[in-house]
Design a protein around this motif. Sequence first.
Motif, PDB file in Angstrom:
ATOM      1  N   SER A  87      -2.927  -4.532  -8.569  1.00  0.00           N
ATOM      2  CA  SER A  87      -2.893  -3.100  -8.235  1.00  0.00           C
ATOM      3  C   SER A  87      -1.766  -2.397  -8.964  1.00  0.00           C
ATOM      4  O   SER A  87      -1.941  -1.283  -9.468  1.00  0.00           O
ATOM      5  CB  SER A  87      -2.754  -2.901  -6.724  1.00  0.00           C
ATOM      6  N   TRP A  88      -0.593  -3.023  -9.023  1.00  0.00           N
ATOM      7  CA  TRP A  88       0.508  -2.433  -9.788  1.00  0.00           C
ATOM      8  C   TRP A  88       0.095  -2.276 -11.251  1.00  0.00           C
ATOM      9  O   TRP A  88       0.331  -1.248 -11.866  1.00  0.00           O
ATOM     10  CB  TRP A  88       1.762  -3.299  -9.704  1.00  0.00           C
ATOM     11  N   PHE A 129       2.244   1.570  -3.489  1.00  0.00           N
ATOM     12  CA  PHE A 129       1.244   2.076  -4.442  1.00  0.00           C
ATOM     13  C   PHE A 129       1.144   3.598  -4.358  1.00  0.00           C
ATOM     14  O   PHE A 129       1.041   4.283  -5.371  1.00  0.00           O
ATOM     15  CB  PHE A 129      -0.143   1.491  -4.179  1.00  0.00           C
ATOM     16  N   CYS A 161       3.996   6.013 -13.314  1.00  0.00           N
ATOM     17  CA  CYS A 161       3.904   4.698 -12.664  1.00  0.00           C
ATOM     18  C   CYS A 161       4.746   3.641 -13.363  1.00  0.00           C
ATOM     19  O   CYS A 161       5.359   2.794 -12.708  1.00  0.00           O
ATOM     20  CB  CYS A 161       2.449   4.250 -12.616  1.00  0.00           C
ATOM     21  N   LEU A 193      -2.285   0.651 -11.836  1.00  0.00           N
ATOM     22  CA  LEU A 193      -1.565   1.923 -11.797  1.00  0.00           C
ATOM     23  C   LEU A 193      -0.787   2.156 -13.095  1.00  0.00           C
ATOM     24  O   LEU A 193      -0.815   3.255 -13.656  1.00  0.00           O
ATOM     25  CB  LEU A 193      -0.620   1.973 -10.592  1.00  0.00           C
ATOM     26  N   GLU A 225       0.836  -1.212   0.000  1.00  0.00           N
ATOM     27  CA  GLU A 225       0.000   0.000   0.000  1.00  0.00           C
ATOM     28  C   GLU A 225       0.867   1.257   0.000  1.00  0.00           C
ATOM     29  O   GLU A 225       0.566   2.224  -0.702  1.00  0.00           O
ATOM     30  CB  GLU A 225      -0.957   0.009   1.195  1.00  0.00           C
ATOM     31  N   TYR A 243       7.765   1.583 -11.581  1.00  0.00           N
ATOM     32  CA  TYR A 243       7.744   0.125 -11.447  1.00  0.00           C
ATOM     33  C   TYR A 243       9.058  -0.488 -11.916  1.00  0.00           C
ATOM     34  O   TYR A 243       9.649  -1.326 -11.223  1.00  0.00           O
ATOM     35  CB  TYR A 243       6.561  -0.460 -12.214  1.00  0.00           C
TER      36      TYR A 243
END
Length: 188
Positions: A122-123, A69, A79, A126, A66, A83
């Motif tokens: 979730s990654w 994120f 993003c 994003l 979290e 990453y």
Amino acid sequence: MTTQPSARERVLQAYEDLLINDGPRAATLDAVAAAAGVSKGGLLYHFKSKEALTAGLVDKMREMAELDFALMAKDPDGCAKYYVRTSVFGGTTFDRTIVAAMRLAQGDDSTVRAAFSEIHASWYRLILGDIKDPSVARAVMLLGDGLYYNAALFGLPAHAGNDAGPDGSVDVQSLLGVVDRMASGARA
């Protein structure tokens, strides 16, 4: 002044260390208690079973994800670049927690695999919000995942030069340029 980790934190750290260094079979409750420097009763006070200990590790991983994120969403480079840039294993607390959980996921622990699936999704969301093209977003994910796997498995460092270093290390800056080209092609 540094604060000493709580007994609960020491137990989780010992569990992670045993998983990383010796594997899930060696991470018995007795071994975790000994490595943490607590009695088995002290361990059981915080974690009633091995399943509870695994749940504690998964909770820790989710909490750290979290935070990741939030950092990812605010990164000025976007993003996708975040990453890839952070997919080089750096030995951080989050990295170690992920590697420990991966050791459990390689077995039959569906709870850990489900947590990884949620975090990965979730990654991806994003990155997709940044890139807008599902295929390119997936390619960015695979690029980052490959970097992480490569670094975690082989211990290859990142460097600031072009292409691979003499030791096989990875040039993350060049890969960020690849992300730019993929993203601009997706937008064209």
